[in-house]
Motif scaffolding. Structure first.
Motif, PDB file in Angstrom:
ATOM      1  N   SER A  26     120.194   8.987  36.207  1.00  0.00           N
ATOM      2  CA  SER A  26     119.563   7.889  35.466  1.00  0.00           C
ATOM      3  C   SER A  26     119.432   8.227  33.980  1.00  0.00           C
ATOM      4  O   SER A  26     119.560   7.349  33.124  1.00  0.00           O
ATOM      5  N   ILE A  46     121.124   5.755  31.299  1.00  0.00           N
ATOM      6  CA  ILE A  46     120.282   5.009  30.356  1.00  0.00           C
ATOM      7  C   ILE A  46     120.622   5.394  28.920  1.00  0.00           C
ATOM      8  O   ILE A  46     120.722   4.534  28.038  1.00  0.00           O
ATOM      9  N   GLU A  47     120.821   6.687  28.666  1.00  0.00           N
ATOM     10  CA  GLU A  47     121.191   7.090  27.307  1.00  0.00           C
ATOM     11  C   GLU A  47     122.530   6.469  26.890  1.00  0.00           C
ATOM     12  O   GLU A  47     122.695   6.005  25.761  1.00  0.00           O
ATOM     13  N   TYR A  87     112.181   5.466  24.178  1.00  0.00           N
ATOM     14  CA  TYR A  87     111.810   6.646  24.967  1.00  0.00           C
ATOM     15  C   TYR A  87     111.935   6.325  26.447  1.00  0.00           C
ATOM     16  O   TYR A  87     111.405   5.313  26.921  1.00  0.00           O
ATOM     17  N   TYR A  88     112.628   7.206  27.161  1.00  0.00           N
ATOM     18  CA  TYR A  88     112.742   7.083  28.622  1.00  0.00           C
ATOM     19  C   TYR A  88     111.872   8.155  29.258  1.00  0.00           C
ATOM     20  O   TYR A  88     112.117   9.354  29.072  1.00  0.00           O
ATOM     21  N   THR A 126     114.594  11.257  26.066  1.00  0.00           N
ATOM     22  CA  THR A 126     114.117  11.350  27.446  1.00  0.00           C
ATOM     23  C   THR A 126     113.065  12.439  27.592  1.00  0.00           C
ATOM     24  O   THR A 126     113.239  13.555  27.083  1.00  0.00           O
ATOM     25  N   ALA A 143     120.368   0.672  35.427  1.00  0.00           N
ATOM     26  CA  ALA A 143     120.250   1.191  34.060  1.00  0.00           C
ATOM     27  C   ALA A 143     120.907   0.246  33.061  1.00  0.00           C
ATOM     28  O   ALA A 143     120.363  -0.025  31.980  1.00  0.00           O
ATOM     29  N   VAL A 180     110.913   2.991  28.238  1.00  0.00           N
ATOM     30  CA  VAL A 180     111.399   2.793  29.602  1.00  0.00           C
ATOM     31  C   VAL A 180     110.624   3.756  30.494  1.00  0.00           C
ATOM     32  O   VAL A 180     110.638   4.967  30.261  1.00  0.00           O
ATOM     33  N   PHE A 213     111.747   1.081  35.159  1.00  0.00           N
ATOM     34  CA  PHE A 213     113.020   1.412  35.791  1.00  0.00           C
ATOM     35  C   PHE A 213     112.802   1.893  37.209  1.00  0.00           C
ATOM     36  O   PHE A 213     112.064   2.865  37.432  1.00  0.00           O
ATOM     37  N   VAL A 248     111.127   9.847  32.443  1.00  0.00           N
ATOM     38  CA  VAL A 248     111.670  10.061  33.783  1.00  0.00           C
ATOM     39  C   VAL A 248     110.653  10.869  34.605  1.00  0.00           C
ATOM     40  O   VAL A 248     110.016  11.791  34.084  1.00  0.00           O
ATOM     41  N   THR A 292     118.176   7.057  22.512  1.00  0.00           N
ATOM     42  CA  THR A 292     117.235   7.294  23.602  1.00  0.00           C
ATOM     43  C   THR A 292     116.743   8.733  23.585  1.00  0.00           C
ATOM     44  O   THR A 292     117.534   9.667  23.474  1.00  0.00           O
TER      45      THR A 292
END
Length: 347
Positions: free
Chosen positions: A46, A50-51, A32-33, A63, A276, A89, A115, A35, A61
């Motif tokens: 980003s 990242i994905e 999981y990102y 987000t 990233a 992340v 990040f 943001v 990923t």
């Protein structure tokens, strides 16, 4: 540019949100990102980067956008912990407010990678950031060159427009820039802060200083959106492109456009793509709780330096100088084209 606006009421909603992500290979699990916002190109870029890079090394990923709200991001962290992903992340909205959630995730056996926004108040499993002092060094090298080309020697007057002085990002750039410029005593540096990073404040500083110091050779601003305001003030003062040299940092699309129009000579990039990619390079080690060794690593052609800090492994990536000669190179994030280069796990 894709914008993901996910509002979560709980773990069930999180699970339902997975359809919003690309269908990358997921054989190693889900990361999981979180943001902080999607209101600027750096953050939207980003997400894509990242994905893509996590997909290169076998992770799916998901987000989640916090809309720049600390309470929303805290709730997202709590919900994600319940789903037991391979890792999280985090680009924190607030540097300190997420500390309890980071500690809860790690206590549950879920690694946390930071990040771009370094959190030093509690350990994480990996932090990937830009070398901000090094960005100042690169800017100084380019300004040295520009002054020599204009004046025949490294001499003249430079107006430095910082961002908000409460932000360590701009203070580090100033530190790096000024420590290298100490070698040139014939350069006078006038420094002024643009409070709250407001472009209008930067514009006023430039207008005022053009009156107080009409012999300014070069203006160095610490972000591309400040360069836009500086350019407007130069135009209002009757200046032509290149008459007063302009250098900026962070590599945003508006800065690259100013280079193409001749107003700006150099943009020092904040290395979004490399930051990233570094997370993806070390993802296997983080997920499997393997040692990350200090040293230098090639990350998309940039030399990243890993150190072991009190808050955990930390990789710092340098910026690169963008000029009219290379402004269209897709490796720069400001051109909004994620590199095709496939990231491989670090050995």
């Amino acid at each position: 540019m894709k914008r993901l606006m996910v509002s979560l009421a709980g773990a069930a909603a999180l699970a339902a949100a997975t359809f919003l992500t690309p269908a990358y290979a997921a054989d190693k699990g889900t990361i999981y990102y979180l943001v902080p916002t999607l209101l600027d190109e750096f953050q939207t870029g980003s997400v894509t980067a990242i994905e893509k890079f996590m997909g290169d090394v076998g992770y799916k990923t998901v987000t989640l956008n916090a809309d720049n709200k600390t309470d929303v991001q805290q709730g997202q962290m709590n919900d994600v912990i319940a789903l037991k992903p391979s890792a999280i992340v985090l680009a924190a909205v607030d540097f300190n407010a997420l500390k309890p959630q980071i500690e809860a995730a790690r206590a549950a056996g879920i690694p946390v990678m930071e990040f771009d926004r370094q959190i030093t108040s509690t350990p994480s499993d990996l932090t990937s950031v830009a070398g901000t002092v090094e960005i100042g060094h690169v800017a100084a090298t380019e300004i040295e060159r520009l002054l020599k080309e204009k004046n025949g020697a490294v001499k003249g007057k430079v107006l430095q427009v910082l961002g908000d002085p409460g932000d360590p990002y701009t203070l580090d750039i100033q530190k790096g820039f000024e420590e290298k410029m100490k070698a040139f005593p014939d350069v006078t540096i006038v420094s002024k802060p643009a409070m709250q990073w407001e472009a209008s404040n930067a514009g006023s500083i430039v207008s005022d200083q053009l009156l107080a110091n009409p012999d300014i050779d070069l203006i160095f601003v610490h972000a591309a959106h400040l360069a836009v305001a500086a350019t407007a003030s130069l135009e209002a003062a009757g200046k032509k492109p290149g008459e007063v040299l302009l250098v900026s940092s962070n590599g945003a699309p508006v800065g690259l456009d100013l280079i193409r129009k001749g107003w700006e000579q150099v943009e020092v990039e904040q290395p979004l793509f490399a930051q990233a990619a570094a997370l993806a390079m070390f993802a296997d080690k983080v997920v499997n709780k393997q040692e990350i060794k200090p040293g230098t690593y090639d990350v998309l052609g940039l030399e990243g330096t890993v150190t072991i800090e009190s808050w955990g492994p930390n990789i710092k990536l340098p910026g690169a100088a963008i000029t009219k000669a290379n402004v269209d190179d897709p490796k720069f994030w400001g051109n909004m084209k994620t590199p095709d280069t496939k990231v491989a796990p670090a050995p």
